[in-house]
Design an enzyme around this catalytic site. Structure first.
Site, short mmCIF file in Angstrom:
data_model
loop_
_atom_site.label_atom_id
_atom_site.label_comp_id
_atom_site.label_asym_id
_atom_site.label_seq_id
_atom_site.Cartn_x
_atom_site.Cartn_y
_atom_site.Cartn_z
N PRO A 1 -41.69 -69.64 -29.05
CA PRO A 1 -43.12 -70.00 -29.06
C PRO A 1 -44.09 -68.98 -29.27
O PRO A 1 -45.48 -68.97 -29.42
CB PRO A 1 -43.54 -70.67 -27.67
CG PRO A 1 -42.37 -70.07 -26.89
CD PRO A 1 -41.24 -70.24 -27.69
N GLU B 1 -35.21 -68.97 -19.85
CA GLU B 1 -36.51 -67.99 -19.91
C GLU B 1 -36.39 -67.40 -21.07
O GLU B 1 -37.16 -66.49 -21.29
CB GLU B 1 -36.31 -67.11 -18.71
CG GLU B 1 -36.85 -67.73 -17.39
CD GLU B 1 -38.10 -68.29 -17.34
OE1 GLU B 1 -39.03 -67.84 -17.68
OE2 GLU B 1 -38.14 -69.52 -17.02
N ARG C 1 -37.18 -81.51 -47.03
CA ARG C 1 -37.84 -82.06 -47.98
C ARG C 1 -38.76 -81.58 -48.97
O ARG C 1 -39.17 -81.93 -50.27
CB ARG C 1 -38.83 -82.97 -47.35
CG ARG C 1 -40.22 -82.01 -46.53
CD ARG C 1 -41.09 -83.16 -45.83
NE ARG C 1 -42.02 -83.51 -46.90
CZ ARG C 1 -42.08 -85.05 -47.03
NH1 ARG C 1 -41.12 -85.57 -46.28
NH2 ARG C 1 -42.81 -85.48 -47.98
N ASP D 1 -48.23 -84.03 -50.41
CA ASP D 1 -48.17 -84.09 -48.99
C ASP D 1 -49.48 -83.57 -48.10
O ASP D 1 -50.21 -82.80 -48.66
CB ASP D 1 -47.14 -83.21 -48.34
CG ASP D 1 -45.72 -84.09 -48.27
OD1 ASP D 1 -45.68 -85.10 -48.44
OD2 ASP D 1 -44.88 -83.32 -48.24
#
Length: 364
Positions: free
Chosen positions: A88, A115, A153, A168
């Site tokens: 993240p 963690e 894709r 898209d």
């Protein structure tokens, strides 16, 4: 493309990757994804992959030595592979990142747990970090699956029609509304233009709806979606600026970069070095008169009253369906909207121009 996923849960990927277009792509040999059990590189009776953190604290940290063995084995199997750590804390995955990674021949995704991984893995063993958003998952596996789907894709042959990828959402702004049978349901009718068979009118409607939806729902993407209709006009640039200007034009998908040069001798000299995207013209006023319907914007070379902020410029560009020209340098053309500079302290410098373009067209 060859993809390896390093994980402590290799079976997580089997059902998802074997279905739909990804499954068909694998059958065709277009993409080969294999999940590798990280515990195969651990030692000891229980093959631990984590340990308590130095300095104390909650949770466990994944071990650098185990990761080193797994990543180095993957690099030996796939020479030249790009190794990506899902975290993240990384830059967010977007369409441009997916397109860039789709150009690689091999990828290795590292899925952390607990963690996180020992910082030495992140610092020394991987090539880049990648996040799928500002939220925390139980592990990197769902993020890796999302990244693989977004990247795969983009590979030639995975999607039946290349047009589906080119149009898209995010590639060309938010996608236009779509409808299918029946033409009316509970009083909700399909727009008449879609039923008439006029393909030019349909394409125009879809383009306008896409731009309107992007401006309404994702104003941060509006300017980027409009970039293909935008010209950047620069007055009397120095010769060394032509290459950076062309690179910026390609990076943001601009329609054209116009270098307006008054002196005929300088104009001839610049034309000899200008690339395909850069057009060297005479005085700017004459070039602008040829495009009376285009909206005009001027990036100010000094802060001043009445200048439009970046968000307003982005919204106006999205609404400029007949095209727009952004002028940098000199006095603003007549009827031009004046835009506030990105770097007030050095607003007249080329750096201020490139920072402003990045913020405008990348939504940052």
């Amino acid at each position: 493309m060859n993809i390896r996923v390093l994980t402590i849960f290799p079976t997580f990927f089997s059902s998802c990757l074997g279905e739909g277009l990804l499954g068909k792509a694998a059958d065709k040999g277009l993409v080969n994804v294999a999940a590798v059990n990280l515990r195969d590189y651990a030692t000891g009776r229980h093959r631990p992959v984590d340990d308590v953190p130095y300095g104390g604290g909650a949770g466990m940290v994944m071990k650098v030595d185990v990761w080193a063995k797994a990543i180095e084995a993957a690099r030996r199997e796939l020479p030249g592979a790009r190794v990506v750590l899902l975290t993240p804390q990384g830059p967010k995955l977007d369409e441009q990142t997916a397109l860039r990674l789709a150009r690689e021949t091999s990828l290795v995704f590292c899925c952390g747990r607990y963690e996180g991984v020992d910082e030495r893995v992140a610092e020394h063993l991987v090539d880049e970090w990648l996040s799928i958003g500002d939220f925390v998952l139980t592990g990197g596996e769902p993020a890796a699956l999302a990244a693989i789907d977004a990247i795969a894709r983009k590979l030639p042959g995975v999607i039946g029609k290349a047009e589906s990828v080119e149009t898209d959402t995010f590639t060309a702004g938010l996608k236009h509304p779509a409808y299918t049978r029946p033409p009316e349901f509970r009083g909700w009718r399909v727009p008449e233009v879609l039923l008439g068979g006029n393909h030019a009118a349909i394409e125009d409607w879809r383009r306008r709806e896409s731009l309107a939806r992007t401006a309404r729902l994702r104003p941060d993407l509006a300017a980027g979606a409009a970039a293909s209709r935008v010209r950047l006009a620069v007055r009397d640039p120095e010769p060394w600026l032509l290459e950076p200007l062309a690179a910026a034009g390609r990076a943001y998908g601009l329609r054209e970069v116009v270098c307006a040069v008054v002196d005929p001798d300088r104009r001839r000299a610049l034309r000899e070095t200008a690339g395909d995207l850069v057009k060297v013209t005479g005085p700017l006023d004459a070039a602008l008169r040829k495009r009376p319907k285009e909206r005009l914007f001027h990036l100010a070379d000094r802060p001043g009253p009445g200048q439009a902020p970046l968000a307003e410029i982005a919204a106006r560009l999205a609404a400029a369906t007949d095209g727009a020209t952004i002028v940098w340098g000199g006095e603003p053309p007549r009827k031009a909207v004046s835009a506030a500079p990105a770097l007030p302290g050095e607003a007249a410098s080329p750096l201020a121009l490139f920072v402003w373009l990045e913020r405008l067209f990348s939504g940052r």
